[in-house]
Motif scaffolding. Sequence first.
Motif, PDB file in Angstrom:
ATOM      1  N   ALA A  72       3.600  69.977   8.715  1.00  0.00           N
ATOM      2  CA  ALA A  72       4.245  71.161   9.291  1.00  0.00           C
ATOM      3  C   ALA A  72       4.763  72.077   8.190  1.00  0.00           C
ATOM      4  O   ALA A  72       4.650  73.311   8.271  1.00  0.00           O
ATOM      5  CB  ALA A  72       5.383  70.735  10.219  1.00  0.00           C
ATOM      6  N   MET A  92       6.855  75.843  13.191  1.00  0.00           N
ATOM      7  CA  MET A  92       6.557  74.745  12.271  1.00  0.00           C
ATOM      8  C   MET A  92       7.796  74.356  11.455  1.00  0.00           C
ATOM      9  O   MET A  92       8.011  73.183  11.153  1.00  0.00           O
ATOM     10  CB  MET A  92       5.411  75.129  11.338  1.00  0.00           C
ATOM     11  CG  MET A  92       4.055  75.279  12.024  1.00  0.00           C
ATOM     12  SD  MET A  92       3.436  73.735  12.764  1.00  0.00           S
ATOM     13  CE  MET A  92       3.850  74.010  14.506  1.00  0.00           C
ATOM     14  N   ASN A 143      -1.066  68.568  15.842  1.00  0.00           N
ATOM     15  CA  ASN A 143      -0.115  68.677  16.951  1.00  0.00           C
ATOM     16  C   ASN A 143      -0.679  68.165  18.271  1.00  0.00           C
ATOM     17  O   ASN A 143       0.018  67.473  19.022  1.00  0.00           O
ATOM     18  CB  ASN A 143       0.346  70.123  17.113  1.00  0.00           C
ATOM     19  CG  ASN A 143       1.375  70.527  16.080  1.00  0.00           C
ATOM     20  OD1 ASN A 143       1.054  70.646  14.901  1.00  0.00           O
ATOM     21  ND2 ASN A 143       2.615  70.731  16.504  1.00  0.00           N
ATOM     22  N   HIS A 183       6.305  69.039  20.295  1.00  0.00           N
ATOM     23  CA  HIS A 183       5.338  69.336  19.233  1.00  0.00           C
ATOM     24  C   HIS A 183       3.932  69.509  19.800  1.00  0.00           C
ATOM     25  O   HIS A 183       3.172  70.376  19.351  1.00  0.00           O
ATOM     26  CB  HIS A 183       5.343  68.216  18.192  1.00  0.00           C
ATOM     27  CG  HIS A 183       6.668  68.016  17.546  1.00  0.00           C
ATOM     28  ND1 HIS A 183       6.974  66.891  16.805  1.00  0.00           N
ATOM     29  CD2 HIS A 183       7.791  68.793  17.530  1.00  0.00           C
ATOM     30  CE1 HIS A 183       8.216  66.989  16.367  1.00  0.00           C
ATOM     31  NE2 HIS A 183       8.734  68.129  16.793  1.00  0.00           N
TER      32      HIS A 183
END
Length: 222
Positions: A72, A92, A143, A183
């Motif tokens: 991320a 992120m 993700n 997420h």
Amino acid sequence: MKRFLPVEELARDERFIRSNIADGFSDPRNGRIQQRTISTARLQPDRASAPDRARSLMHGIFVGEIQALEAAGRTTFDFDDTDAPFALKLDMARQCWDESRHVEISVKLGEHMGTEIGEYTEATFLYEAACVTDPAMRLAGVNRALEGLAIDVFNTMKDFGEASGDPILKFCEDWMLADEVTHVKMGSDWLRRLTERDPERRERALEFQRAVDKLFSLGGFR
């Protein structure tokens, strides 16, 4: 700072021993895993192997959270605002905060369960999936695919905590599970937004997601 950092250059201290996906496929123990049914492969407290398997899984969660944090973080830096809008980078950055909490929680849970950093190897597949240079593919692979699979892992550990009478494990896994759902949603939302005018790009990203899913789950046996 360098963009698109390769997995070999990730910072680790001497406690970490890395392995890759090829090591997993060549491990003869996988043959035995594939002979199990889904029910017999579950973590069950009454099995003699359960404590070791739970500690190994907890260590895997820990290193996975480190790599999710790194992935991320790289997304906030690797791409310019044309490829990754500021709002995506902000999401992120928020995920980095979640993952950093997960790392700290996982370290404490590992100690609680009787393991320590480095007792098991660190598979680097999650970060390797984040090395693609298209942000849409990265979101699909990390993700949507890997964070989605993590939901299953957290549920497994949560159920094990409940079945084994460990309220600390159950509570912590449930706490982290809520973040993982967010997420996955962020990945789905941004994949749709980044590819809304490019269906071919979306299909490439989804194909990458399917490949990551298949590799990480070892054909559905992990």
